[in-house]
Write a protein that holds these residues in place. Structure first.
Motif, PDB file in Angstrom:
ATOM      1  N   LEU B 485       0.829  -1.197   0.000  1.00  0.00           N
ATOM      2  CA  LEU B 485       0.000   0.000   0.000  1.00  0.00           C
ATOM      3  C   LEU B 485       0.868   1.254   0.000  1.00  0.00           C
ATOM      4  N   VAL B 486       1.938   1.246   0.808  1.00  0.00           N
ATOM      5  CA  VAL B 486       2.829   2.406   0.832  1.00  0.00           C
ATOM      6  C   VAL B 486       3.420   2.634  -0.553  1.00  0.00           C
ATOM      7  N   VAL B 487       3.861   1.544  -1.172  1.00  0.00           N
ATOM      8  CA  VAL B 487       4.454   1.672  -2.500  1.00  0.00           C
ATOM      9  C   VAL B 487       3.448   2.275  -3.471  1.00  0.00           C
ATOM     10  N   LEU B 488       2.217   1.750  -3.442  1.00  0.00           N
ATOM     11  CA  LEU B 488       1.206   2.254  -4.372  1.00  0.00           C
ATOM     12  C   LEU B 488       0.867   3.713  -4.077  1.00  0.00           C
ATOM     13  N   ILE B 489       0.782   4.046  -2.798  1.00  0.00           N
ATOM     14  CA  ILE B 489       0.410   5.411  -2.429  1.00  0.00           C
ATOM     15  C   ILE B 489       1.445   6.396  -2.972  1.00  0.00           C
ATOM     16  N   ILE B 490       2.710   6.047  -2.824  1.00  0.00           N
ATOM     17  CA  ILE B 490       3.735   6.983  -3.302  1.00  0.00           C
ATOM     18  C   ILE B 490       3.851   6.929  -4.820  1.00  0.00           C
ATOM     19  N   ALA B 491       3.795   5.710  -5.376  1.00  0.00           N
ATOM     20  CA  ALA B 491       3.940   5.590  -6.831  1.00  0.00           C
ATOM     21  C   ALA B 491       2.833   6.357  -7.541  1.00  0.00           C
TER      22      ALA B 491
END
Lengths: 500, 524
Positions: B485-491
């Motif tokens: 989720l963190v990766v998607l949020i930043i990406a």
């Protein structure tokens, strides 16, 4: 024509058996005869029925009309009757059967306590059920009001008796029978008086003749209005449409559960079959005069069923109020005087009948030491003890609530679609809102079964015998099939319209 | 052949649910099987995404067979860009939810197999809602979805779960039944126009313009009520705080992350496209409710004492933004709204999960039972912060892009509503930071952290602020759940283009169907 004769013939034979056979043989012979005759009637219906009907024939000097709707309703009645007989015949759930051994013994006496210990059962229930079934089949095919009246009596009188025969709770059972009989006789009188007035108006009891008279006639319409009003009250009473439903909660509660199943499923089909025919054949030409009155009746019925259903604590009474609400939905479909209204209502009858049959089958299984545990609070935590029964009952309740992927949803859809097409959109909106209200009391049972812990001395689920298993399986299977692949049944319901 | 991908996407979780249901005795096998099916579903979703051509046909990956010919009902599936991103969101969230529920403490007497089985069945119905291109089929999935959700909340939730579940079911069912009247109405109108009734969405859209305005308004109202309850718009929102508050954390994620999006998705697909005139006429009403929702949700979120209810109220505020974007009728605002639907699923989903992890440690749902937790669990504190920043739409996170698009797209058309909604952004910063501060900052305090609230967290000495506690930081499993989720949020915050590329053509098509001119492009 032949299927009715088979059923009524079998009923007569059944009476002879009852008189001549030794007691120990009666049960098995009667069960076999009942099931076999219904199956035979069904087979005749399937093989010869369609050829016989064509565009409709009027046998018995136009007293009956055998057309596609008749065949559909006969098929429905026979299938539901078969399931009901299975429930009636079951002797494993209630030891020795649901029916008292000697109905004439007064409740509460020493003799009554003595007979409670015996396992025999009153086998008169089979001829009575067959006569009722034959009457229902005649009722939906009747092409004139006099035949309809006779059929009404033939179907009603055995039901009054059947109500009184419960093995357990004899007093409430007899009370229900008396209430049913008195109110039923009252309704018959209404019907008969309406019939007489219509005869005075049209000079004939034939449905088509009444329609013709109403279409072009200079005579005073008072006779017509009064006649139609009284006749319709009689019919609505039989169908337990609110506000003519007052007998149904007591009778549903008091009657032996298999009889309640029979009554709830088959009587509803028969009564609405007749209502459809009377509306669509005899009263179509004067529809603008009575249609809005029936709008009001339908709304009242839906609201009464949904709202009073909320307050019930006995599960059989609750299903009775649910059936009042469903009668309202059916009336919405019946008021739409179109082929869609006809086929939609008939589909609904088919769907509702099988669901109800299975519902009462399940209700008969949940028992404590006093017999059936009909108080809703006793059902708490049932899912933990009998996950399968709880799952089946949940599915049936969702069907009654009209959730998609059950027959109840498709039924509601076809009925309401017909009504909207006929310009009754406000009625449909009321129907949907009351559905939402009614959903609450179905949910209440699901909540109890799944989300609460079972009581220490709670009821147990009896392992049902083969007959009851078959009846419940039949009901559940049809409920699922009609919900997922309803096309075949819609096609049957849509084959043709009334002949007259 | 592409259509079969969609059919497989629909049926795989159902199959998984059935398989898992039979693993009743073996909890570990049930969990692993459920996770396996969810991951396979994710792969399938990736295949579907790869098979989708942005800018191609309006509806792609179509699959259809006759279902109830008597009423022209078809079992017809297909996705446009909007539906595709929602299905992708579901496919991403379900494995995460399964991971997050791995050690969920179920109420007594409930089986792990039952929980995961229902979760997968619900996935099938959720995908069905977005994939249906037949209005009747859409309705069937819309209602059927209630049943697993009802059992998930009512059987596995918190102490007041029964009340919450029944309320959720009745609200949704009421909306659904009112919608049924409109669904039938649409059918009847179509049979009047075409001579033969149909539920085919594309056909209905093509005749939409010929339906008289008054009829459109009545029909649209039925859909509107159902979608407004689902979305939820104020004042039909009261079921969400209860349902979200009582649901198990994983189910709550799906509830606010996906299930509610059915409402906003419905506005786009079945509102704007099928009833263009009615949606234009009724837009001011919806916008009013949307803006009220933004402010009201934000104020109530700030005032909540219960963390799960807090998350659901932030959702209500966010849904106001989404509805604003949709009913402002500009390409940018609608694209923003659709992107918002995805981002909200990710960021609020993550917030819900983090709150769940906090609660798993403290055993309490109340803010007042926590304080200074970041000292004990720095990683969890960081995750809470990231989820919060994404929720308040800090630039660089995913939500910023969508919120910005919604506001910049709405302003030229609806300046008043947009300006009021902007206040909601400020409030968002307030309630998120305040929540973070109350739980994570300051000295270690609160009943939950000293072990008086029933959770495992416990300090040796409640009087001492620096007591050694047993409150552990994130486990590897929890990190594995949150990292994607963190990766998607930043990406998506930095590079949202791939998603926007998929969304935009469908938004343009929706605009055309709704008969709306894009004011922004004309430079007005």
């Amino acid at each position: 024509m032949v299927p009715v004769l088979i059923i009524l013939g079998a009923a007569c034979v059944s009476v002879l058996f009852e008189a001549l056979l030794p007691r120990h043989l009666r049960w098995s012979v009667q069960v076999f005869l009942s099931l076999f005759s219904i199956a035979a009637a069904g087979a005749v219906l399937v093989t010869k029925g369609l050829g016989e009907a064509g565009t409709g024939v009027l046998p018995m000097a136009k007293a009956l009309a055998v057309d596609y709707p008749t065949l559909f309703l006969w098929g429905t009645l026979l299938a539901l009757g078969f399931g009901s007989i299975l429930l009636i015949a079951d002797r494993s759930v209630e030891r020795g059967g649901y029916f008292v051994a000697h109905a004439a013994i007064r409740p509460g006496t020493i003799q009554d306590r003595a007979q409670a210990a015996t396992t025999g059962m009153q086998t008169e229930v089979f001829p009575l059920a067959l006569f009722a079934l034959g009457g229902m089949m005649t009722f939906v095919a009747a092409n004139d009001l006099l035949t309809m009246f006779i059929a009404l009596e033939v179907l009603s009188l055995p039901l009054y008796l059947l109500c009184a025969l419960a093995r357990r709770r004899r007093l409430i059972s007899q009370e229900a029978a008396v209430k049913y009989f008195l109110l039923g006789a009252f309704a018959s009188a209404f019907f008969l008086y309406g019939l007489a007035l219509l005869y005075g108006y049209a000079g004939s009891v034939n449905l088509a003749a009444i329609a013709n008279a109403a279409a072009g006639n200079e005579r005073s319409d008072t006779l017509l209005y009064a006649g139609v009003g009284l006749l319709v009250v009689g019919l609505l009473f039989k169908a337990a449409v609110g506000p003519f439903h007052t007998w149904s909660p007591d009778v549903y509660q008091g009657a032996p559960t298999p009889v309640t199943a029979f009554m709830a499923a088959c009587t509803k089909v028969a009564a609405f079959g007749a209502i459809l025919r009377v509306f669509q054949v005899a009263l179509k030409s004067s529809s603008w005069e009575w249609q809005y009155v029936l709008w009001a009746v339908a709304i009242v019925s839906m609201v009464i069923g949904a709202v009073l259903g909320l307050t019930q604590s006995d599960i059989k009474r609750m299903i009775a109020y649910s059936s009042v609400a469903h009668a309202g939905f059916l009336l919405v479909g019946s008021i739409a005087l179109t082929p869609q209204g006809l086929s939609g209502t008939m589909f609904y009858l088919l769907a509702y009948g099988f669901t109800t049959l299975a519902v009462f089958g399940v209700i008969s299984l949940v028992r404590d030491s006093h017999g059936e545990a009909t108080d809703i609070s006793q059902w708490a935590g049932l899912a933990k003890r009998s996950p399968l029964v709880a799952a089946v009952f949940t599915f049936l309740l969702l069907a009654l609530a009209g959730i998609p992927l059950t027959s109840g949803f498709i039924g509601k859809f076809v009925v309401f679609a017909a009504a909207i097409e006929d310009g009754a959109a406000p009625l449909v909106v009321v129907g949907l809102v009351t559905s939402a209200i009614a959903a609450f009391f179905y949910l209440r049972i699901i909540v109890l079964m799944y989300f609460q812990e079972p009581a220490e001395d709670g009821p147990t689920v009896t392992v049902p015998g083969a007959f009851t298993v078959m009846a419940i399986t039949l009901g559940v299977t049809v409920t699922l099939l009609l919900g997922v692949v309803p096309q075949f049944a819609l096609d049957w319901a849509d084959l043709g319209v009334f002949a007259f | 052949m592409n259509g079969l991908v969609l059919l497989a996407l629909l049926l795989l979780p159902l199959l998984g649910g059935l398989v898992v249901a039979f693993l009743r005795g073996n909890d570990r096998a049930a969990k692993l099987t459920a996770l396996g099916f969810a991951l396979a579903e994710l792969v399938l979703a990736a295949v579907a995404w790869a098979g989708f051509t942005p800018g191609g046909d309006r509806i792609q990956l179509a699959f259809g067979v006759d279902w109830i010919p008597a009423f022209g009902v078809r079992f017809a599936l297909g996705v446009d860009g909007i539906a595709l991103v929602m299905i992708a969101l579901i496919a991403v969230l379900v494995p995460i939810v399964i991971g997050a529920s791995w050690e969920e403490k179920l109420p007594e007497g409930r089986t792990v197999a039952g929980f995961f089985s229902l979760l997968l069945v619900m996935q099938t119905f959720m995908i069905g809602v977005f994939a249906a291109t037949d209005v009747f089929l859409f309705y069937v999935f819309f209602e059927a979805m209630l049943v697993p959700a009802y059992f998930l909340i009512g059987r596995f939730g918190g102490p007041r779960r029964q009340y919450a579940a029944v309320k959720f079911f009745l609200y949704s069912l009421f909306g659904g039944l009112v919608m049924l009247a409109s669904v039938i109405g649409v059918y009847v109108v179509a049979s009047g126009k075409l001579g033969k009734g149909t539920f085919d969405w594309a056909t209905l859209v093509s005749i939409a313009k010929d339906i008289p305005q008054s009829t459109q308004i009545w029909l649209f109202l039925g859909f509107l009520i159902a979608f407004a309850i689902k979305a939820p718009l104020v004042p039909l929102h009261t079921w969400l705080p209860d349902a979200g508050g009582e649901a198990p954390v994983g189910v709550g994620v799906l509830l606010v992350g996906v299930l509610d999006k059915v409402g906003t998705f419905g506005f786009l697909r079945y509102g704007l496209s099928m009833f263009p005139d009615a949606s234009r006429i009724l837009a001011p009403w919806v916008l009013t409710l949307a803006v009220i929702g933004v402010i009201y949700g934000a104020i109530l979120a700030a005032g909540q004492t219960d963390m799960k209810r807090f998350v659901t109220y932030t959702s209500i505020a966010h849904f106001g933004f989404i509805a604003l974007g949709i009913f402002a009728f500009s390409t940018q605002s609608i694209s923003g709204a659709v992107l918002y639907m995805v981002n909200h699923g990710l960021s609020t989903g993550m917030l819900f999960l983090v709150v769940g992890m906090v609660m798993a440690r403290g055993g309490s749902r109340l803010f007042s039972d926590y304080g200074g937790m970041a000292k004990l669990t720095p990683v969890l504190g960081g995750m809470f912060f990231i989820a919060g920043l994404s929720s308040l739409a800090l630039p660089g996170t995913n939500s910023f892009v969508s919120e910005f698009l919604v506001l910049i797209g709405s302003f030229p058309r609806e300046p008043v509503f947009t300006i009021i909604a902007t206040v909601g952004m400020v409030l968002a910063a307030l309630y998120v930071l305040w929540a973070y501060q109350r739980v994570m900052q300051g000295p270690v305090r609160g009943n939950a952290l000293v072990g008086l609230a029933g959770g495992p967290g416990s300090a040796v000495d409640p009087a001492s602020e620096t007591a050694k506690t047993k409150v552990a930081d994130l486990s590897k499993r929890e990190l594995a759940v949150l990292t994607p989720l963190v990766v998607l949020i930043i990406a998506l915050g930095v590079y949202p283009k791939p998603v926007l590329d998929v969304i935009n053509p469908s938004v343009t098509a929706t605009m055309t169907e709704a008969g709306q001119q894009d004011l922004v492009k004309e430079g007005k």
